[in-house]
Scaffold this active site. Structure first.
Site, PDB file in Angstrom:
ATOM      1  N   GLY A 150       0.921  -1.388  -0.195  1.00  0.00           N
ATOM      2  CA  GLY A 150       0.214   0.179  -0.016  1.00  0.00           C
ATOM      3  C   GLY A 150       0.978   1.158  -0.062  1.00  0.00           C
ATOM      4  N   GLU A 156      -3.786  14.735  -6.536  1.00  0.00           N
ATOM      5  CA  GLU A 156      -4.559  14.302  -6.060  1.00  0.00           C
ATOM      6  C   GLU A 156      -4.259  14.208  -4.419  1.00  0.00           C
ATOM      7  OE1 GLU A 156      -3.532  11.301  -9.674  1.00  0.00           O
ATOM      8  OE2 GLU A 156      -2.822  10.099  -7.456  1.00  0.00           O
TER       9      GLU A 156
HETATM   10  C1  LIG Z   1     -11.989   3.023   1.137  1.00  0.00           C
HETATM   11  C2  LIG Z   1      -9.971   3.198   0.216  1.00  0.00           C
HETATM   12  C3  LIG Z   1     -10.261   3.201  -0.412  1.00  0.00           C
HETATM   13  C4  LIG Z   1      -8.943   3.217  -1.123  1.00  0.00           C
HETATM   14  N1  LIG Z   1      -9.291   2.988  -2.863  1.00  0.00           N
HETATM   15  C5  LIG Z   1      -8.675   3.110  -3.175  1.00  0.00           C
HETATM   16  C6  LIG Z   1      -7.852   2.887  -4.974  1.00  0.00           C
HETATM   17  O1  LIG Z   1      -8.477   3.204  -5.702  1.00  0.00           O
HETATM   18  N2  LIG Z   1      -7.238   2.614  -5.514  1.00  0.00           N
HETATM   19  C7  LIG Z   1      -6.254   1.864  -4.710  1.00  0.00           C
HETATM   20  O2  LIG Z   1      -4.642   1.327  -5.603  1.00  0.00           O
HETATM   21  N3  LIG Z   1      -5.748   1.794  -3.125  1.00  0.00           N
HETATM   22  C8  LIG Z   1      -6.550   3.005  -2.819  1.00  0.00           C
HETATM   23  N4  LIG Z   1      -6.664   2.752  -1.038  1.00  0.00           N
HETATM   24  C9  LIG Z   1      -5.524   1.703  -0.599  1.00  0.00           C
HETATM   25  C10 LIG Z   1      -4.645   3.160   0.005  1.00  0.00           C
HETATM   26  O3  LIG Z   1      -3.915   4.205  -0.974  1.00  0.00           O
HETATM   27  C11 LIG Z   1      -3.742   2.231   1.241  1.00  0.00           C
HETATM   28  O4  LIG Z   1      -4.703   1.644   1.718  1.00  0.00           O
HETATM   29  C12 LIG Z   1      -3.490   3.242   1.465  1.00  0.00           C
HETATM   30  O5  LIG Z   1      -2.125   3.812   0.672  1.00  0.00           O
HETATM   31  C13 LIG Z   1      -1.975   2.285   3.013  1.00  0.00           C
HETATM   32  O6  LIG Z   1      -1.833   1.671   2.416  1.00  0.00           O
HETATM   33  P1  LIG Z   1      -1.347  -0.058   3.356  1.00  0.00           P
HETATM   34  O7  LIG Z   1      -3.131   0.004   3.645  1.00  0.00           O
HETATM   35  O8  LIG Z   1      -1.362  -0.754   3.283  1.00  0.00           O
HETATM   36  O9  LIG Z   1      -1.568   0.696   4.800  1.00  0.00           O
HETATM   37  P2  LIG Z   1       0.909   0.237   5.699  1.00  0.00           P
HETATM   38  O10 LIG Z   1       1.444   0.479   4.001  1.00  0.00           O
HETATM   39  O11 LIG Z   1       0.606  -1.617   6.037  1.00  0.00           O
HETATM   40  O12 LIG Z   1       0.817   0.890   6.357  1.00  0.00           O
HETATM   41  C14 LIG Z   1       0.038   0.719   7.760  1.00  0.00           C
HETATM   42  C15 LIG Z   1       1.175   1.749   9.101  1.00  0.00           C
HETATM   43  O13 LIG Z   1       2.592   1.716   8.603  1.00  0.00           O
HETATM   44  C16 LIG Z   1       2.232   3.209   7.972  1.00  0.00           C
HETATM   45  N5  LIG Z   1       3.627   3.635   7.076  1.00  0.00           N
HETATM   46  C17 LIG Z   1       4.358   2.532   6.376  1.00  0.00           C
HETATM   47  N6  LIG Z   1       4.633   2.652   5.904  1.00  0.00           N
HETATM   48  C18 LIG Z   1       6.005   3.970   6.593  1.00  0.00           C
HETATM   49  C19 LIG Z   1       7.332   4.898   6.510  1.00  0.00           C
HETATM   50  N7  LIG Z   1       7.766   4.379   6.015  1.00  0.00           N
HETATM   51  N8  LIG Z   1       7.212   5.593   7.563  1.00  0.00           N
HETATM   52  C20 LIG Z   1       6.275   5.535   9.176  1.00  0.00           C
HETATM   53  N9  LIG Z   1       4.715   5.198   8.856  1.00  0.00           N
HETATM   54  C21 LIG Z   1       4.490   3.476   8.064  1.00  0.00           C
HETATM   55  C22 LIG Z   1       1.411   3.904   7.599  1.00  0.00           C
HETATM   56  O14 LIG Z   1       1.150   5.000   7.818  1.00  0.00           O
HETATM   57  C23 LIG Z   1       0.266   2.942   8.557  1.00  0.00           C
HETATM   58  O15 LIG Z   1      -0.120   3.609   9.719  1.00  0.00           O
HETATM   59  C24 LIG Z   1      -7.980   2.418  -0.731  1.00  0.00           C
HETATM   60  C25 LIG Z   1      -8.061   2.367   0.590  1.00  0.00           C
HETATM   61  C26 LIG Z   1      -9.174   2.382   1.146  1.00  0.00           C
HETATM   62  C27 LIG Z   1      -9.290   1.829   2.499  1.00  0.00           C
END
Ligand SMILES: Cc1cc2nc3c(=O)[nH]c(=O)nc-3n(C[C@H](O)[C@H](O)[C@H](O)COP(=O)(O)OP(=O)(O)OC[C@H]3O[C@@H](n4cnc5c(N)ncnc54)[C@H](O)[C@@H]3O)c2cc1C
Length: 385
Positions: free
Chosen positions: A133, A245
């Site tokens: 993500g 975005e």
């Molecule tokens: C309702 C909804 C709609 C969405 N729509 C889309 C879409 O249309 N297309 C699409 O591609 N995606 C979509 N997403 C996905 C969204 O962009 C991701 O959920 C988001 O980028 C976070 O990724 P993750 O869920 O894998 O969290 P993770 O990356 O697993 O993060 C978990 C935690 O770790 C923290 N973290 C991660 N890396 C670091 C770092 N380097 N330093 C400090 N903290 C860190 C994060 O901030 C978070 O608190 C959607 C998500 C939701 C919930």
């Protein structure tokens, strides 16, 4: 009391009025049911297309109206102020269509853009995966070039907005899996291609009418013409689009926050406790004064960012500031406003309750707020990753 906004002309405000009438007729009567079923009816897309509310910024040769970005700003504001968060026009109009306009071949533009503008096709963008993500370099979905020039797409995506309705998905895939970000490309994948399956619609804390789905690709054979932009340049395209975005989230955050304050002011004037309106208590008044001040500051900042974006001067770090600060503020505003509603603030029939649930994801998607701070500190010359 409020600082007058100077962005909009009379034409923009006329558009705002007509979009409000569209919402009253085509969205308001149905949104509760759409929340129950977990997705909006497909017909709202065609109706929006018929009425000129899709892809307004596209040139008219591709079915748009050649409108400036402020028309989309108005749509984001109005949908979020009314709590119509199931409607995925923003992503379709201002992420999917611009990618094709900017990076597509003439044939791709002519084939897809008019269909997106009419609502014949619903667009989505699929970056996130179960294991990738924030760290998009870790994407595992691959599109491997075959001897005949086609690509074989394999992998899965999750959390995809508009995913279940989507007819066209921009898929981020590795074309050179050993090359990290430099081996990433974008592909135009259509509903119905053999091997492309939709997974379940995901049940969510908020945005309940928004269809958010899993997508699966099993040996999907993509013709060479499905590549969007240059091979292995996908990451660069993703980065270039980030300021707009992220600003979209900030625009909606401020609009939703102002609407929540307005609802709450109306509520605390009416609701009597210990013989007087809740709004008479000093705690209520000071809380609302503080929230209104912060939302006013946010509005001025966001309007300045919009102006910069339109002059092509908005950098990613400043857009990241806007995204993180306004979405944090939105969650704070919703929390305080729920508190001022007492138990009614916990009841789904109250707009503040839905606004509270819808706000939470704004700190997560579009790049989490922690990632925003990474971007800001990098621009400040501070190390880390
Ligand atoms: C309702 C909804 C709609 C969405 N729509 C889309 C879409 O249309 N297309 C699409 O591609 N995606 C979509 N997403 C996905 C969204 O962009 C991701 O959920 C988001 O980028 C976070 O990724 P993750 O869920 O894998 O969290 P993770 O990356 O697993 O993060 C978990 C935690 O770790 C923290 N973290 C991660 N890396 C670091 C770092 N380097 N330093 C400090 N903290 C860190 C994060 O901030 C978070 O608190 C959607 C998500 C939701 C919930």
């Amino acid at each position: 009391m409020t600082i007058e906004r100077t962005l909009f002309t009379a034409d923009h405000e006329a558009f705002r009025d007509s979009f409000r009438r569209f919402m009253d007729k085509e969205i308001a009567p149905f949104h509760d049911d759409w929340e129950e079923q977990g997705y909006v009816d497909r017909a709202v897309w065609s109706k929006a297309g018929e009425n000129g509310f899709l892809c307004m910024a596209l040139p008219d040769t591709y079915g748009g109206a050649g409108a400036d970005l402020l028309y989309s700003v108005i749509q984001f504001e109005e949908l979020w102020a009314r709590g119509f968060t199931g409607i995925g026009f923003g992503l379709h109009n201002e992420i999917v269509a611009p990618y094709i306009l900017r990076y597509g071949t003439e044939a791709q533009k002519q084939h897809y853009l008019p269909k997106l503008a009419s609502g014949e096709m619903v667009g989505a963008i699929a970056m996130s995966e179960p294991g990738a993500g924030s760290d998009l370099q870790a994407v595992k979905t691959s599109a491997i070039r075959q001897a005949d020039g086609s690509y074989l797409l394999n992998g899965s995506k999750t959390f995809i907005t508009n995913g279940w309705h989507a007819d066209l998905v921009i898929v981020v895939a590795k074309t050179d899996p050993a090359a990290g970000a430099k081996g990433t490309s974008l592909f135009l994948v259509e509903r119905g291609m053999p091997g492309f399956e939709k997974g379940k619609r995901l049940k969510k804390l908020g945005l309940k009418a928004q269809d958010t789905s899993e997508l699966f690709f099993n040996d999907v054979r993509l013709p060479a013409e499905a590549l969007l932009g240059d091979i292995n340049r996908g990451f660069v395209c993703l980065m270039e689009q980030l300021p707009w975005e992220r600003l979209q989230i900030a625009i909606s955050a401020v609009a939703a926050s102002q609407a929540a304050i307005d609802h709450t002011v109306a509520y605390v004037k009416e609701r009597k406790v210990f013989g007087q309106p809740v709004g008479n208590y000093q705690n209520t008044r000071y809380t609302l004064a503080e929230l209104q001040t912060e939302v006013q500051v946010a509005q001025v900042f966001v309007d300045k960012c919009i102006e910069l974006l339109m002059a092509e001067k908005l950098d990613t770090a400043t857009a990241s500031m806007a995204k993180y600060w306004t979405s944090d503020l939105q969650c704070k505003v919703m929390d305080e406003c729920v508190q001022l509603h007492g138990g009614y603030g916990f009841m789904w029939e109250y707009p503040i309750t839905r606004a509270y649930a819808d706000a939470r994801v704004q700190r997560i998607y579009g790049g989490t707020n922690e990632i925003m701070k990474e971007v800001i500190t990098r621009a400040m010359g501070l190390g880390g990753r």
